[in-house]
Scaffold this motif. Structure first.
Motif, mmCIF file in Angstrom:
data_model
loop_
_atom_site.group_PDB
_atom_site.id
_atom_site.type_symbol
_atom_site.label_atom_id
_atom_site.label_comp_id
_atom_site.label_asym_id
_atom_site.label_seq_id
_atom_site.Cartn_x
_atom_site.Cartn_y
_atom_site.Cartn_z
ATOM 1 N N ALA A 144 0.827 -1.214 0.000
ATOM 2 C CA ALA A 144 0.000 0.000 0.000
ATOM 3 C C ALA A 144 0.860 1.264 0.000
ATOM 4 O O ALA A 144 0.583 2.212 -0.740
ATOM 5 N N ASP A 145 1.913 1.254 0.805
ATOM 6 C CA ASP A 145 2.809 2.409 0.854
ATOM 7 C C ASP A 145 3.488 2.650 -0.488
ATOM 8 O O ASP A 145 3.603 3.787 -0.950
ATOM 9 N N LEU A 146 3.941 1.588 -1.126
ATOM 10 C CA LEU A 146 4.609 1.724 -2.422
ATOM 11 C C LEU A 146 3.643 2.178 -3.515
ATOM 12 O O LEU A 146 4.011 2.980 -4.377
ATOM 13 N N PRO A 200 2.213 -10.720 -1.115
ATOM 14 C CA PRO A 200 1.904 -9.441 -1.737
ATOM 15 C C PRO A 200 3.054 -9.026 -2.650
ATOM 16 O O PRO A 200 4.218 -9.293 -2.358
ATOM 17 N N ALA A 201 2.689 -8.406 -3.748
ATOM 18 C CA ALA A 201 3.700 -7.993 -4.719
ATOM 19 C C ALA A 201 3.251 -6.692 -5.371
ATOM 20 O O ALA A 201 2.118 -6.254 -5.203
ATOM 21 N N ILE A 202 4.177 -6.095 -6.098
ATOM 22 C CA ILE A 202 3.871 -4.884 -6.845
ATOM 23 C C ILE A 202 4.492 -5.023 -8.230
ATOM 24 O O ILE A 202 5.607 -5.510 -8.374
ATOM 25 N N ARG A 203 3.705 -4.659 -9.222
ATOM 26 C CA ARG A 203 4.142 -4.700 -10.626
ATOM 27 C C ARG A 203 4.333 -3.255 -11.063
ATOM 28 O O ARG A 203 3.413 -2.445 -10.952
ATOM 29 N N ILE A 204 5.531 -2.936 -11.547
ATOM 30 C CA ILE A 204 5.865 -1.560 -11.880
ATOM 31 C C ILE A 204 6.330 -1.481 -13.329
ATOM 32 O O ILE A 204 7.273 -2.165 -13.720
ATOM 33 N N GLU A 205 5.643 -0.645 -14.093
ATOM 34 C CA GLU A 205 6.031 -0.403 -15.482
ATOM 35 C C GLU A 205 6.725 0.953 -15.528
ATOM 36 O O GLU A 205 6.192 1.957 -15.052
ATOM 37 N N ALA A 206 7.939 0.953 -16.096
ATOM 38 C CA ALA A 206 8.727 2.187 -16.156
ATOM 39 C C ALA A 206 9.493 2.239 -17.471
ATOM 40 O O ALA A 206 9.573 1.242 -18.193
ATOM 41 N N ALA A 263 15.542 1.460 -6.029
ATOM 42 C CA ALA A 263 15.911 2.175 -4.806
ATOM 43 C C ALA A 263 14.673 2.509 -3.981
ATOM 44 O O ALA A 263 14.681 2.375 -2.749
ATOM 45 N N THR A 264 13.606 2.925 -4.641
ATOM 46 C CA THR A 264 12.373 3.269 -3.929
ATOM 47 C C THR A 264 11.781 2.045 -3.251
ATOM 48 O O THR A 264 11.387 2.099 -2.082
ATOM 49 N N VAL A 265 11.729 0.933 -3.953
ATOM 50 C CA VAL A 265 11.207 -0.301 -3.350
ATOM 51 C C VAL A 265 12.053 -0.670 -2.130
ATOM 52 O O VAL A 265 11.518 -0.989 -1.064
ATOM 53 N N GLY A 266 13.357 -0.585 -2.261
ATOM 54 C CA GLY A 266 14.247 -0.924 -1.151
ATOM 55 C C GLY A 266 14.084 -0.006 0.056
ATOM 56 O O GLY A 266 14.232 -0.441 1.200
ATOM 57 N N MET A 267 13.776 1.265 -0.177
ATOM 58 C CA MET A 267 13.571 2.197 0.940
ATOM 59 C C MET A 267 12.319 1.853 1.734
ATOM 60 O O MET A 267 12.268 2.076 2.940
ATOM 61 N N LEU A 327 12.992 -6.228 2.804
ATOM 62 C CA LEU A 327 12.883 -7.646 2.468
ATOM 63 C C LEU A 327 12.300 -7.894 1.080
ATOM 64 O O LEU A 327 12.066 -9.045 0.703
ATOM 65 N N ALA A 328 12.073 -6.826 0.316
ATOM 66 C CA ALA A 328 11.525 -6.982 -1.043
ATOM 67 C C ALA A 328 12.506 -7.750 -1.911
ATOM 68 O O ALA A 328 13.724 -7.631 -1.759
ATOM 69 N N ARG A 329 11.955 -8.543 -2.823
ATOM 70 C CA ARG A 329 12.773 -9.315 -3.765
ATOM 71 C C ARG A 329 12.262 -9.065 -5.160
ATOM 72 O O ARG A 329 11.064 -9.141 -5.407
ATOM 73 N N GLU A 330 13.191 -8.798 -6.068
ATOM 74 C CA GLU A 330 12.793 -8.625 -7.455
ATOM 75 C C GLU A 330 12.487 -10.004 -8.038
ATOM 76 O O GLU A 330 13.306 -10.906 -7.998
#
Length: 73
Positions: free
Chosen positions: A17-19, A40-46, A58-62, A66-69
């Protein structure tokens, strides 16, 4: 410019939710909630540019140490 999709699994739904709120503020980035193997996961298109990808990672890591790509497409 070509685009790439990155998927990250997250440690808990609060990080998701924060991301999602954070990436809503980023220009040229589309973030959507996802689930990978029950987590839970997040899909990011950039944009497929080194600076954009570095910013996303970097944003995900902040927000979640414990996030993993999961994948890059």
């Amino acid at each position: 410019m070509p685009r790439i999709t990155l998927v990250f699994t997250l440690s808990d739904p609060r990080a998701q939710a924060d991301l999602l709120r954070e990436f809503a503020l980023h220009d040229g980035v589309v973030a959507t909630p996802d689930e990978v193997e029950g987590a839970p996961a997040i899909r990011i298109e950039a944009r497929d540019a080194v600076s954009s990808l570095w910013d996303v990672r970097a944003t995900v890591g902040m927000f979640d140490d414990l996030a993993r790509e999961w994948s890059a497409q």
